[in-house]
Design a protein around this motif. Structure first.
Motif, PDB file in Angstrom:
ATOM      1  N   LYS A   1       0.839  -1.236   0.128  1.00 47.91           N
ATOM      2  CA  LYS A   1       0.002   0.096  -0.069  1.00 47.91           C
ATOM      3  C   LYS A   1       1.019   1.319  -0.001  1.00 47.91           C
ATOM      4  CE  LYS A   1      -3.564   2.656   2.508  1.00 47.91           C
ATOM      5  NZ  LYS A   1      -4.316   2.537   3.559  1.00 47.91           N
ATOM      6  N   TYR A   2       0.903   2.167  -0.873  1.00 48.68           N
ATOM      7  CA  TYR A   2       1.615   3.269  -1.200  1.00 48.68           C
ATOM      8  C   TYR A   2       0.745   4.654  -1.044  1.00 48.68           C
ATOM      9  CZ  TYR A   2       5.534   0.603  -3.005  1.00 48.68           C
ATOM     10  OH  TYR A   2       6.629  -0.511  -3.435  1.00 48.68           O
ATOM     11  N   ASN A   3       1.388   5.535  -0.093  1.00 45.76           N
ATOM     12  CA  ASN A   3       0.771   6.553   0.073  1.00 45.76           C
ATOM     13  C   ASN A   3       1.731   7.833  -0.610  1.00 45.76           C
ATOM     14  OD1 ASN A   3      -0.811   8.641   0.979  1.00 45.76           O
ATOM     15  ND2 ASN A   3      -0.591   8.274   3.265  1.00 45.76           N
ATOM     16  N   PHE A   4       1.205   8.059  -1.625  1.00 45.66           N
ATOM     17  CA  PHE A   4       1.963   9.275  -2.361  1.00 45.66           C
ATOM     18  C   PHE A   4       1.054  10.509  -1.933  1.00 45.66           C
ATOM     19  CE2 PHE A   4       3.644   5.591  -4.733  1.00 45.66           C
ATOM     20  CZ  PHE A   4       5.142   6.027  -4.800  1.00 45.66           C
ATOM     21  N   ARG A   5       1.711  11.328  -1.165  1.00 44.62           N
ATOM     22  CA  ARG A   5       0.888  12.654  -0.619  1.00 44.62           C
ATOM     23  C   ARG A   5       1.302  13.454  -1.799  1.00 44.62           C
ATOM     24  NH1 ARG A   5       1.732  10.625   4.947  1.00 44.62           N
ATOM     25  NH2 ARG A   5       3.889  11.288   4.678  1.00 44.62           N
ATOM     26  N   PRO A   6       0.194  14.564  -2.187  1.00 42.75           N
ATOM     27  CA  PRO A   6       0.741  15.357  -3.167  1.00 42.75           C
ATOM     28  C   PRO A   6       1.322  16.568  -2.923  1.00 42.75           C
ATOM     29  CG  PRO A   6      -1.646  15.581  -2.858  1.00 42.75           C
ATOM     30  CD  PRO A   6      -0.997  14.253  -1.939  1.00 42.75           C
ATOM     31  N   ALA A   7       1.358  16.724  -1.473  1.00 38.72           N
ATOM     32  CA  ALA A   7       2.057  17.905  -0.873  1.00 38.72           C
ATOM     33  C   ALA A   7       2.625  17.511   0.383  1.00 38.72           C
ATOM     34  CB  ALA A   7       1.157  19.139  -0.703  1.00 38.72           C
ATOM     35  N   GLY A   8       3.607  17.988   0.954  1.00 37.43           N
ATOM     36  CA  GLY A   8       4.237  17.847   2.145  1.00 37.43           C
ATOM     37  C   GLY A   8       5.675  17.840   2.313  1.00 37.43           C
TER      38      GLY A   8
END
Length: 409
Positions: free
Chosen positions: A352-359
């Protein structure tokens, strides 16, 4: 300016390199099940002393003790310091242990091993100082004391030393002002400690490992080196690759802060030990590992980086390094994580990958990861704990301990 660049590069390295004072011996009926592979090599268990201050530690590396006291004073009897003697490293290692706040959930609970970043938790960059892990994962029903949550229903074990060690087994024994003696962290955390702490806490045979920044790499390596041992793995803002490109040089920037270098830790860059500690090269070894959660942000400033955010709280002098240094570091971890995603996807290994668009590379997002990791974590640990509804997050309770820390170093 030069100093800032060096600090940034060093932080990038950390990201992309990877209650009685007696020894507790649990009865056989209470002992957690440790896999046969973990015992077959004849490694002796650590010696555990619950609710005990570890001796021989300097005051400036144990400021976290005041945080334990603050929680205890607030009525949280589920957080304590534990001293663990490591036979392989021949010294006592301090741990913070957070049990379920609900006493009825403590016996037969699973175990989550939570790793700090490059400073080993000895400074201000650690889980209990920078996040609401005590209330969110430990549990809390009083909104005046912090985040309201049922908790994950697990024992949380956090080593509070090990600066610049990468929590790995070294091929040499360093002797510098920062790092001294045998560095056998993987032996300790995967062999010696589980055999001792899990029976002492009357834990069951379910366990997970998670880390951030530098130890986001470590958690992946432990899963690869010890297949079947963990029921869930969390890697936040880390990097799987450690031996390709300029990575070894970046690793040296961090190790140099401890007075040592890559070859003293893992030997030649293209040697067997070093390549065995490259989680990207060995991605195939994640096959069969369930409940893997891997996260990263883009490097573009996000909600926790703004001067008006609760993390920065108007401190412009803190906002600048968060946005500049944190952006550079997280941009690097984002690229690393995309490399890992391409490889695991090609291999058909579910992650499960969580690529946050900002941060950027800072604790506000790793606190968010405590929430993002919840389902994969409790599914692996089998507690069935339901994630609480989203609540506005505050720096920390009972005090604001943030103090402008960005990276895990």
């Amino acid at each position: 300016m030069k100093r800032s660049i060096v600090r940034t590069l060093a932080a990038v390295t950390a990201a992309i390199a990877p209650f009685a004072t007696v020894s507790a011996v649990a009865p056989a009926a209470q002992a957690a099940s440790v896999s046969a592979a973990q015992k077959a090599d004849g490694i002796a268990p650590a010696k555990i002393s619950l609710n005990t201050e570890t001796q021989g530690l300097s005051e400036d590396t144990t400021t976290w003790r005041s945080i334990i006291k603050s929680w205890n004073d607030k009525g949280f009897d589920n957080i304590q310091e534990v001293s663990a003697y490591s036979p392989s490293m021949k010294r006592h290692i301090p741990l913070v242990v957070i049990q379920p706040k609900d006493k009825e959930k403590r016996d037969n609970a699973p175990t989550l091993y939570m790793l700090n970043g490059a400073d080993g938790g000895q400074g201000i960059a650690n889980w209990i100082r920078q996040t609401d892990i005590v209330t969110y994962y430990g549990g809390n029903s009083d909104p005046s004391k912090g985040t309201v949550s049922p908790g994950i229903g697990a024992n949380i074990v956090i080593p509070m030393t090990g600066a610049y060690s990468y929590y790995t087994d070294w091929v040499t024994e360093p002797n510098t002002s920062e790092i001294k003696g045998p560095q056998k962290w993987e032996t300790f955390l995967t062999r010696e400690l589980p055999q001792a702490i899990e029976p002492a806490l009357k834990a069951n045979d379910k366990r997970a490992i998670a880390g951030m920044s530098m130890t986001g790499t470590t958690s992946l390596l432990y899963a690869q080196h010890h297949p079947g041992f963990y029921d869930s793995v969390g890697s936040f803002s880390g990097c799987a690759a450690t031996t390709t490109g300029l990575t070894p040089k970046f690793i040296d920037l961090v190790l140099n802060r401890g007075g040592t270098d890559f070859t003293k830790m893992w030997g030649p860059v293209n040697g067997e030990v070093a390549r065995n500690n490259d989680a990207l090269i060995n991605a195939e070894k994640l096959r069969g590992q369930k409940n893997i959660y891997v996260s990263t942000s883009s490097g573009f400033p996000g909600e926790h980086d703004m001067p008006w955010s609760e993390r920065v709280n108007g401190q412009l002098s803190s906002a600048a390094p968060v946005i500049f240094e944190g952006a550079v570091i997280e941009g690097a971890t984002n690229a690393c994580t995309r490399d890992l995603a391409r490889k695991t996807n090609a291999l058909g290994i579910p992650v499960k990958y969580n690529f946050r668009p900002a941060g950027t590379h800072q604790w506000g997002y790793w606190q968010d990861d405590l929430r993002g990791y919840w389902n994969d974590l409790v599914n692996g640990l089998g507690t069935g704990a339901e994630r609480p509804k989203l609540q506005p997050t505050k720096p920390i309770s009972p005090e604001d301990y943030w103090a402008g820390s960005t990276s895990g170093s």
